[in-house]
Structure formats: structure tokens, C-alpha cells
Design a protein around this motif. Structure first.
Motif, PDB file in Angstrom:
ATOM      1  N   SER A  69     -14.699 -53.674 -28.440  1.00 33.46           N
ATOM      2  CA  SER A  69     -13.956 -54.771 -27.808  1.00 33.46           C
ATOM      3  C   SER A  69     -12.764 -55.189 -28.673  1.00 33.46           C
ATOM      4  O   SER A  69     -11.853 -55.862 -28.208  1.00 33.46           O
ATOM      5  CB  SER A  69     -14.884 -55.969 -27.569  1.00 33.46           C
ATOM      6  OG  SER A  69     -15.346 -56.455 -28.798  1.00 33.46           O
ATOM      7  N   ASN A  70     -12.776 -54.776 -29.938  1.00 38.95           N
ATOM      8  CA  ASN A  70     -11.679 -55.131 -30.842  1.00 38.95           C
ATOM      9  C   ASN A  70     -10.651 -53.996 -30.951  1.00 38.95           C
ATOM     10  O   ASN A  70      -9.722 -54.071 -31.733  1.00 38.95           O
ATOM     11  CB  ASN A  70     -12.281 -55.444 -32.222  1.00 38.95           C
ATOM     12  CG  ASN A  70     -11.297 -56.099 -33.157  1.00 38.95           C
ATOM     13  OD1 ASN A  70     -10.409 -56.824 -32.719  1.00 38.95           O
ATOM     14  ND2 ASN A  70     -11.432 -55.833 -34.442  1.00 38.95           N
ATOM     15  N   PHE A  71     -10.849 -52.943 -30.148  1.00 37.77           N
ATOM     16  CA  PHE A  71      -9.980 -51.758 -30.241  1.00 37.77           C
ATOM     17  C   PHE A  71      -8.590 -52.083 -29.694  1.00 37.77           C
ATOM     18  O   PHE A  71      -8.421 -52.421 -28.545  1.00 37.77           O
ATOM     19  CB  PHE A  71     -10.609 -50.622 -29.418  1.00 37.77           C
ATOM     20  CG  PHE A  71     -10.096 -49.259 -29.790  1.00 37.77           C
ATOM     21  CD1 PHE A  71     -10.916 -48.356 -30.445  1.00 37.77           C
ATOM     22  CD2 PHE A  71      -8.788 -48.871 -29.500  1.00 37.77           C
ATOM     23  CE1 PHE A  71     -10.452 -47.088 -30.799  1.00 37.77           C
ATOM     24  CE2 PHE A  71      -8.322 -47.613 -29.855  1.00 37.77           C
ATOM     25  CZ  PHE A  71      -9.154 -46.721 -30.500  1.00 37.77           C
ATOM     26  N   SER A  72      -7.573 -52.002 -30.546  1.00 39.56           N
ATOM     27  CA  SER A  72      -6.192 -52.225 -30.102  1.00 39.56           C
ATOM     28  C   SER A  72      -5.248 -51.695 -31.174  1.00 39.56           C
ATOM     29  O   SER A  72      -5.663 -51.434 -32.299  1.00 39.56           O
ATOM     30  CB  SER A  72      -5.920 -53.725 -29.906  1.00 39.56           C
ATOM     31  OG  SER A  72      -5.932 -54.356 -31.169  1.00 39.56           O
ATOM     32  N   GLY A  73      -3.993 -51.581 -30.824  1.00 44.43           N
ATOM     33  CA  GLY A  73      -2.985 -51.138 -31.792  1.00 44.43           C
ATOM     34  C   GLY A  73      -2.911 -52.100 -32.958  1.00 44.43           C
ATOM     35  O   GLY A  73      -2.771 -51.711 -34.111  1.00 44.43           O
ATOM     36  N   LEU A  80      -9.640 -54.141 -42.351  1.00 43.06           N
ATOM     37  CA  LEU A  80     -11.048 -54.400 -42.035  1.00 43.06           C
ATOM     38  C   LEU A  80     -11.363 -54.051 -40.572  1.00 43.06           C
ATOM     39  O   LEU A  80     -12.386 -53.430 -40.279  1.00 43.06           O
ATOM     40  CB  LEU A  80     -11.390 -55.868 -42.335  1.00 43.06           C
ATOM     41  CG  LEU A  80     -12.865 -56.226 -42.246  1.00 43.06           C
ATOM     42  CD1 LEU A  80     -13.679 -55.437 -43.273  1.00 43.06           C
ATOM     43  CD2 LEU A  80     -13.079 -57.720 -42.471  1.00 43.06           C
ATOM     44  N   SER A  81     -10.440 -54.427 -39.660  1.00 40.26           N
ATOM     45  CA  SER A  81     -10.661 -54.111 -38.239  1.00 40.26           C
ATOM     46  C   SER A  81     -10.713 -52.607 -38.040  1.00 40.26           C
ATOM     47  O   SER A  81     -11.561 -52.085 -37.311  1.00 40.26           O
ATOM     48  CB  SER A  81      -9.532 -54.675 -37.373  1.00 40.26           C
ATOM     49  OG  SER A  81      -9.476 -56.049 -37.535  1.00 40.26           O
ATOM     50  N   ARG A  82      -9.783 -51.879 -38.694  1.00 43.48           N
ATOM     51  CA  ARG A  82      -9.739 -50.415 -38.555  1.00 43.48           C
ATOM     52  C   ARG A  82     -11.026 -49.774 -39.070  1.00 43.48           C
ATOM     53  O   ARG A  82     -11.556 -48.837 -38.496  1.00 43.48           O
ATOM     54  CB  ARG A  82      -8.518 -49.870 -39.301  1.00 43.48           C
ATOM     55  CG  ARG A  82      -8.150 -48.450 -38.916  1.00 43.48           C
ATOM     56  CD  ARG A  82      -6.873 -47.982 -39.588  1.00 43.48           C
ATOM     57  NE  ARG A  82      -6.938 -48.047 -41.034  1.00 43.48           N
ATOM     58  CZ  ARG A  82      -6.106 -48.746 -41.812  1.00 43.48           C
ATOM     59  NH1 ARG A  82      -5.134 -49.433 -41.273  1.00 43.48           N
ATOM     60  NH2 ARG A  82      -6.249 -48.751 -43.121  1.00 43.48           N
ATOM     61  N   LEU A  83     -11.557 -50.349 -40.152  1.00 43.11           N
ATOM     62  CA  LEU A  83     -12.808 -49.823 -40.717  1.00 43.11           C
ATOM     63  C   LEU A  83     -13.933 -49.902 -39.682  1.00 43.11           C
ATOM     64  O   LEU A  83     -14.645 -48.927 -39.434  1.00 43.11           O
ATOM     65  CB  LEU A  83     -13.187 -50.612 -41.986  1.00 43.11           C
ATOM     66  CG  LEU A  83     -14.528 -50.237 -42.619  1.00 43.11           C
ATOM     67  CD1 LEU A  83     -14.432 -48.887 -43.318  1.00 43.11           C
ATOM     68  CD2 LEU A  83     -14.979 -51.273 -43.638  1.00 43.11           C
ATOM     69  N   TYR A  84     -14.084 -51.081 -39.047  1.00 45.25           N
ATOM     70  CA  TYR A  84     -15.177 -51.259 -38.081  1.00 45.25           C
ATOM     71  C   TYR A  84     -14.960 -50.493 -36.779  1.00 45.25           C
ATOM     72  O   TYR A  84     -15.899 -49.965 -36.197  1.00 45.25           O
ATOM     73  CB  TYR A  84     -15.345 -52.747 -37.750  1.00 45.25           C
ATOM     74  CG  TYR A  84     -16.100 -53.533 -38.795  1.00 45.25           C
ATOM     75  CD1 TYR A  84     -17.418 -53.226 -39.106  1.00 45.25           C
ATOM     76  CD2 TYR A  84     -15.500 -54.593 -39.465  1.00 45.25           C
ATOM     77  CE1 TYR A  84     -18.120 -53.946 -40.057  1.00 45.25           C
ATOM     78  CE2 TYR A  84     -16.189 -55.321 -40.419  1.00 45.25           C
ATOM     79  CZ  TYR A  84     -17.497 -54.994 -40.709  1.00 45.25           C
ATOM     80  OH  TYR A  84     -18.189 -55.707 -41.641  1.00 45.25           O
ATOM     81  N   VAL A  85     -13.696 -50.455 -36.314  1.00 46.24           N
ATOM     82  CA  VAL A  85     -13.421 -49.857 -35.009  1.00 46.24           C
ATOM     83  C   VAL A  85     -13.412 -48.327 -35.078  1.00 46.24           C
ATOM     84  O   VAL A  85     -13.865 -47.657 -34.154  1.00 46.24           O
ATOM     85  CB  VAL A  85     -12.070 -50.380 -34.452  1.00 46.24           C
ATOM     86  CG1 VAL A  85     -11.651 -49.618 -33.218  1.00 46.24           C
ATOM     87  CG2 VAL A  85     -12.175 -51.855 -34.126  1.00 46.24           C
ATOM     88  N   MET A  86     -12.880 -47.775 -36.186  1.00 48.78           N
ATOM     89  CA  MET A  86     -12.669 -46.320 -36.261  1.00 48.78           C
ATOM     90  C   MET A  86     -13.394 -45.639 -37.422  1.00 48.78           C
ATOM     91  O   MET A  86     -14.211 -44.755 -37.213  1.00 48.78           O
ATOM     92  CB  MET A  86     -11.165 -46.037 -36.473  1.00 48.78           C
ATOM     93  CG  MET A  86     -10.327 -46.170 -35.269  1.00 48.78           C
ATOM     94  SD  MET A  86     -10.481 -44.739 -34.226  1.00 48.78           S
ATOM     95  CE  MET A  86      -9.469 -43.601 -35.135  1.00 48.78           C
ATOM     96  N   GLU A  87     -13.032 -46.040 -38.639  1.00 48.03           N
ATOM     97  CA  GLU A  87     -13.440 -45.268 -39.814  1.00 48.03           C
ATOM     98  C   GLU A  87     -14.947 -45.273 -40.020  1.00 48.03           C
ATOM     99  O   GLU A  87     -15.555 -44.226 -40.267  1.00 48.03           O
ATOM    100  CB  GLU A  87     -12.713 -45.797 -41.070  1.00 48.03           C
ATOM    101  CG  GLU A  87     -11.220 -45.604 -40.984  1.00 48.03           C
ATOM    102  CD  GLU A  87     -10.427 -46.482 -41.943  1.00 48.03           C
ATOM    103  OE1 GLU A  87      -9.204 -46.330 -41.993  1.00 48.03           O
ATOM    104  OE2 GLU A  87     -11.026 -47.331 -42.636  1.00 48.03           O
TER     105      GLU A  87
END
Ligand code: HEM
Length: 140
Positions: A69-73, A80-87
Motif C-alpha cells: 500500500s506504500n508502493f509509489s515513486g 526506509l520506505s524502499r527497504l520495506y516495499v522492495m529490498e
């Protein structure tokens, strides 16, 4: 529901990391000996925790505010967001695939040396990958 799954995911992380560390140390210490049923059970413990963690992680990914639900550009620009959403999810899935391949090789290999080597290499790389993408800023 979210809170219970998050706590379970956090708790199983300890068990999985411990199982991977024990597997690698055990295989390193015993690699010149005969491969026993005990060795296979230690490896199996890691496999079970890994698959349980995958299941909980996938559920969390869809119900957590930090997941899909936090996936966005915009999220990709924040560390931190990139870590949870992708990495974190992608790398952990790769680590779990390695554990699965490693366990299957432990069962299939014909010599004890090769069984121990599979345990050291596959479980060892999975451990390094997992350690690299744990959100250390919030855990333990
Ligand atoms: C080797 C497997 C894994 C390990 C060791 C692991 C470990 C962790 C840890 C320690 C946390 C922090 C928990 C906390 O803040 O209390 C976390 C959070 C999270 N993990 Fe994993 N994880 C794994 C696999 C996965 C997978 C495969 C996914 C998704 C497909 C996933 C999705 C998440 C999400 C979305 C969070 C954030 C939860 C939240 O605070 O709302 N994890 N993980």
C-alpha cells in the motif's frame, strides 16, 4: 490481526537467524565427519522457519502500511520506505529460495563432503542476504 502477524514475523526472524547460524557453524565444524540424520534435522529446522517466515512476510506485505500500500515513486526515494516495499521482500525471497535449493541439495548429494558444502554455501549466503536487509533501525 496485523499486530499479531507482525509480532510473529519479528519472533520467527530470531529463530530463523539462529537456525542459519547454527547450520553454518555445525557444517563448518563437522565437514570432515560423516553426514548424520542430526545434520539433516538442523538444516530442516532452517527450512521450516524460512517457509513460515515467507508466508507471514507475504501476508504482512499486503496488510502492513509499510508494504504494497506504500508502493509509489515517492516511496522509492525514501531509504526506509524502499527497504520495506522492495529490498527487504525481494532479497528475503531470494534468501529463502537459496535455503530451499540448499536443503534439496543436502538430500540429493552423494558424498558427505558435498552435503556439508551445500549447507555452508547456500545457508551461509542466505544468512548474509538476510542480515543485509533486516530493518536494523527498528529491530530487535
Ligand atoms: C528470511 C526471511 C525474513 C526475515 C528474517 C524477515 C525479518 C523481518 C524483521 C526482523 C522485520 C521487522 C519486524 C518489526 O519491526 O518488529 C520485518 C518486517 C517486515 N517484513 Fe520481513 N523478513 C523476512 C521475509 C519477508 C518477506 C518474504 C516479506 C514479504 C514478501 C516480508 C515483509 C515484511 C514487511 C512488510 C515488514 C514490515 C512490517 C511492519 O512493521 O508493518 N518479510 N521482517
Amino acid at each position: 490481526m496485523y499486530s499479531i502477524i507482525r509480532q510473529a514475523h519479528s519472533g520467527i526472524a530470531y529463530l530463523l537467524l539462529a537456525a542459519l547460524i547454527v547450520s553454518v557453524i555445525y557444517a563448518l565444524a563437522s565437514r570432515k565427519k560423516t553426514f548424520t540424520a542430526g545434520g539433516r534435522k538442523i538444516a530442516l529446522t532452517g527450512l521450516i522457519f524460512a517457509h513460515l517466515q515467507l508466508l507471514l512476510g507475504l501476508i504482512l506485505y499486503f496488510i502492513s502500511p509499510l508494504g504494497v500500500s506504500n508502493f509509489s515513486g515517492e516511496a522509492m526515494k525514501d531509504r526506509l520506505s524502499r527497504l520495506y516495499v522492495m529490498e527487504h521482500p525481494l532479497t528475503m525471497i531470494i534468501a529463502i529460495i537459496l535455503i530451499t535449493i540448499g536443503y534439496s541439495r543436502i538430500k540429493k548429494q552423494t558424498t558427505d563432503r558435498k552435503k556439508y558444502n551445500s549447507m555452508i554455501i547456500y545457508y551461509g549466503i542466505a544468512l548474509i542476504l538476510a542480515l543485509a536487509v533486516i530493518p536494523w533501525m527498528v529491530w530487535p
